[in-house]
Design an enzyme around this catalytic site. Structure first.
Site, PDB file in Angstrom:
ATOM      1  N   ARG A 208     -66.195  39.859 -54.248  1.00  0.00           N
ATOM      2  CA  ARG A 208     -65.093  39.838 -55.213  1.00  0.00           C
ATOM      3  C   ARG A 208     -64.208  38.641 -54.879  1.00  0.00           C
ATOM      4  O   ARG A 208     -63.695  38.523 -53.764  1.00  0.00           O
ATOM      5  CB  ARG A 208     -64.294  41.135 -55.133  1.00  0.00           C
TER       6      ARG A 208
ATOM      7  N   ARG B  13     -54.559  42.982 -51.777  1.00  0.00           N
ATOM      8  CA  ARG B  13     -55.708  42.430 -52.495  1.00  0.00           C
ATOM      9  C   ARG B  13     -55.282  41.491 -53.622  1.00  0.00           C
ATOM     10  O   ARG B  13     -54.112  41.138 -53.728  1.00  0.00           O
ATOM     11  CB  ARG B  13     -56.571  43.577 -52.998  1.00  0.00           C
TER      12      ARG B  13
ATOM     13  N   LYS C 100     -56.050  50.012 -48.147  1.00  0.00           N
ATOM     14  CA  LYS C 100     -55.931  48.929 -49.120  1.00  0.00           C
ATOM     15  C   LYS C 100     -54.568  48.959 -49.800  1.00  0.00           C
ATOM     16  O   LYS C 100     -53.917  50.004 -49.897  1.00  0.00           O
ATOM     17  CB  LYS C 100     -57.038  49.030 -50.156  1.00  0.00           C
TER      18      LYS C 100
ATOM     19  N   LYS D 182     -52.398  47.154 -53.257  1.00  0.00           N
ATOM     20  CA  LYS D 182     -52.569  46.420 -54.511  1.00  0.00           C
ATOM     21  C   LYS D 182     -51.216  46.065 -55.118  1.00  0.00           C
ATOM     22  O   LYS D 182     -50.300  46.885 -55.120  1.00  0.00           O
ATOM     23  CB  LYS D 182     -53.393  47.247 -55.499  1.00  0.00           C
TER      24      LYS D 182
ATOM     25  N   CYS E  44     -66.174  51.784 -64.584  1.00  0.00           N
ATOM     26  CA  CYS E  44     -66.431  51.092 -63.324  1.00  0.00           C
ATOM     27  C   CYS E  44     -67.909  50.709 -63.263  1.00  0.00           C
ATOM     28  O   CYS E  44     -68.701  51.100 -64.112  1.00  0.00           O
ATOM     29  CB  CYS E  44     -66.048  51.967 -62.133  1.00  0.00           C
TER      30      CYS E  44
ATOM     31  N   CYS F 199     -73.168  50.646 -56.637  1.00  0.00           N
ATOM     32  CA  CYS F 199     -72.069  51.197 -55.842  1.00  0.00           C
ATOM     33  C   CYS F 199     -72.556  52.359 -54.979  1.00  0.00           C
ATOM     34  O   CYS F 199     -73.099  53.347 -55.504  1.00  0.00           O
ATOM     35  CB  CYS F 199     -70.934  51.674 -56.739  1.00  0.00           C
TER      36      CYS F 199
ATOM     37  N   CYS G  76     -67.110  58.026 -59.678  1.00  0.00           N
ATOM     38  CA  CYS G  76     -66.597  58.808 -58.547  1.00  0.00           C
ATOM     39  C   CYS G  76     -65.076  58.838 -58.655  1.00  0.00           C
ATOM     40  O   CYS G  76     -64.506  58.167 -59.509  1.00  0.00           O
ATOM     41  CB  CYS G  76     -67.062  58.198 -57.213  1.00  0.00           C
TER      42      CYS G  76
ATOM     43  N   CYS H 292     -61.524  53.182 -59.383  1.00  0.00           N
ATOM     44  CA  CYS H 292     -61.781  51.791 -59.771  1.00  0.00           C
ATOM     45  C   CYS H 292     -61.694  51.546 -61.274  1.00  0.00           C
ATOM     46  O   CYS H 292     -61.248  50.490 -61.697  1.00  0.00           O
ATOM     47  CB  CYS H 292     -63.148  51.346 -59.247  1.00  0.00           C
TER      48      CYS H 292
END
Length: 571
Positions: free
Chosen positions: A84, A154, A215, A217, A435, A441, A480, A484
């Site tokens: 990414r 990110r 993470k 964002k 996603c 994935c 899931c 995302c």
């Protein structure tokens, strides 16, 4: 104060997760990645390096469609990486696009470019022998993938609205500044992938030697369009303008959509409004929202490590006061703003500079040459003649920005000839999202990207059946519960539970400021469509004027409104 705390004080008696060990022992994200690259025995990365490459913008994956077949052949899974890129604000030059296009065609398993709702692009299917070359090709084009994954801040999102281009340009410049300010300071990326000079790293002044608990964002957005879905993010800067000039930001903290099936201690959550700051305080506030989360976030349970859980554990006012103390800033009362829309404006839009901007709908963000729709070839042809830039949106679409009037007809001709522009695309499709999910994935439990076109066609049939074919609802499908595809900000969200099975969530709104609630659990397509058929029939005949589907199901009591996630989402 910086870099002393390994776990929040009230959690000190609890053991740290193994991720904390591997970060601490990684020599500032170097690990033994360089040595692993030279190992011809396996196509994957081993031990800690499997996790550490994420800090360099990559995830190890394999093709799950052929995993069983390879196992029967006594072969390891077809290991490869997804990369990414880091593109604050999603802006990319045509010459950069051409470099991206060439590598995708020559050196990836799938040949595609995947636009993501993190406002950047991904490569899927890069084999180990090609990884270093990939980074060097991108670096030659002025692109990197530093900190687009892992426990760091990110890729920073920013409004792509080309109508208010002066204000957008100011917001974009701040998105770039925030991104650069919060990057890891270690030179591991340059050393490993670009053969840079080895330099000893002694500290990470903002992120700390063990980086963030989870993470993180960040967005910068310009109302009234909530195109970046602010409530999906830890930190958001809402642009406040006076006389068309940016004067500061309202700061929202603590959004996030990931959860875990069956664990009520996890939940999606909206961000809280901390208040207004002047422009000169932007970087200090960004740094210290991060530093408080770094020091107070839960390092004993990664499922409860995000900023949203820290706010609910310590209290919003306590967290906010600590940010003020560290940054030397007092939040003012929030300035008025309103979101009236979400998503992208498709087709041609006039810019204030005399140029025009063409927003293209890219189904699922997947750019590839399909039969009768050679999307990838079309974009390459546009990049070869376009003097402006491209803007990847936070909704997996692409803006051909800054088109001079004399070039408009040529750009449109290429777009139409290659299936990039279709006037008959339904409003439902334009506002839907999925996603990546299967086959790449490793977390996917059910189909998403590959299933969405089929599902849209069937829901379009329901809208037509009930006489509202040109209306739409915000429909999102994810494989899931990790958030995302932002299904937890949809009016209708399907979250994968198992092969062909989904949890059905209802009750988000069109502007993305409400979390939906579970309506039916672990159901297949027949039941999903049956429920939607009944509810759409009621919506078509019983709604108030202009009432969206999500607002309707809340008003009618189909599901209860989620006002405070920690108490309402699982109730």
């Amino acid at each position: 104060m910086l870099d002393k705390v390994e776990n929040s004080p009230e959690l000190e008696s609890l053991p740290l997760t193994d991720n904390e060990r591997l970060k601490r022992e990684s020599n500032f994200l170097r690990g033994t990645i360089a040595e692993d690259l030279k190992d011809p025995i396996t196509g994957g990365f081993t031990a800690d390096n499997f996790q550490l490459i994420r800090f360099h913008g990559m995830y190890q994956q394999d093709d799950r469609d052929i995993r069983s077949e390879r196992s029967q052949q006594k072969l390891e899974p077809l290991h490869n990486v997804m990369l990414r890129a880091r593109l604050p604000g999603g802006i990319i030059k045509p010459e950069q696009w051409l470099a991206i296009d060439r590598f995708a065609a020559d050196k990836t398993l799938y040949g595609s470019i995947r636009l993501t709702n993190r406002q950047t692009f991904q490569y899927h299917g890069v084999l180990k022998p090609n990884i270093k070359e990939m980074h060097q090709v991108l670096n030659g084009a002025g692109i990197d993938s530093i900190a687009t994954a892992g426990d760091v801040n990110r890729n920073v999102l920013c409004s792509t609205n080309p109508v208010e281009s002066e204000l957008h340009q100011e917001a974009y410049e701040w998105a770039k500044k925030i991104s650069e300010h919060l990057l890891p300071k270690t030179k591991a990326y340059m050393e490993i992938w670009l053969d840079g000079k080895k330099e000893k790293t002694t500290e990470e002044p903002i992120l700390g030697s063990t980086y963030l608990p989870r993470k993180f964002k960040t967005t910068v957005t310009v109302p009234p369009n909530n195109e970046v879905d602010i409530h999906a993010n830890d930190l958001n800067f809402i642009a406040i303008a006076e006389k068309g000039k940016l004067v500061g930001f309202n700061v929202l903290v603590g959004g996030g959509l990931a959860m875990t099936h069956g664990e009520t201690g996890t939940y999606p959550r909206k961000a809280d409004d901390f208040g207004f700051i002047a422009l000169e305080h932007t970087l200090a506030v960004a740094e210290h929202v991060v530093s408080v989360q770094r020091d107070w976030g839960n390092r004993s349970d990664r499922k409860n490590a995000k900023t949203k859980y820290t706010l609910d554990r310590v209290g919003i006012d306590v967290f906010k006061a600590e940010v003020e103390l560290r940054a030397g800033v007092t939040f003012q009362d929030s300035r008025p703003y309103e979101f009236t829309s979400r998503g992208d404006r498709f087709g041609w839009v006039d810019g204030i500079d005399g140029n025009q901007h063409l927003t293209l709908f890219i189904m699922n963000g997947r750019i590839l040459d399909y039969p009768g729709r050679p999307l990838k070839t079309g974009l390459r042809k546009i990049a070869e003649i376009h003097p402006g830039d491209f803007r990847i949106t936070a909704n997996q679409n692409l803006v051909i920005a800054g088109v001079p009037p004399k070039q408009k007809d040529e750009i449109e001709r290429i777009a139409r000839e290659h299936g990039l522009l279709d006037d008959n695309t339904s409003p439902l499709k334009l506002n839907s999202m999925a996603c990546v999910s299967l086959p790449t994935c490793p977390l996917a439990m059910a189909e998403a990207e590959r299933y969405l076109p089929t599902l849209i066609e069937k829901v379009e049939g329901l809208l037509e059946k009930h006489g509202i074919a040109q209306d739409h609802l915000i429909l999102r499908v994810v494989g899931c519960p990790n958030g995302c595809g932002r299904a937890m900000l949809a009016e209708v969200g399907l979250v994968g539970k198992g092969p062909g099975k989904y949890n059905l969530y209802l009750g988000g709104n069109r502007v993305g400021t409400r979390i939906p609630k579970l309506y039916r659990e672990n159901i297949g397509e027949e039941v999903i469509l049956g429920e939607l058929d009944s509810l759409i029939a009621r919506w078509a005949t019983e709604r108030n004027e202009g009432e969206g589907f999500g607002d309707f199901v809340i008003r009618q009591g189909v599901v209860k409104e989620v006002k405070v996630s920690v108490t309402d989402f699982h109730a």
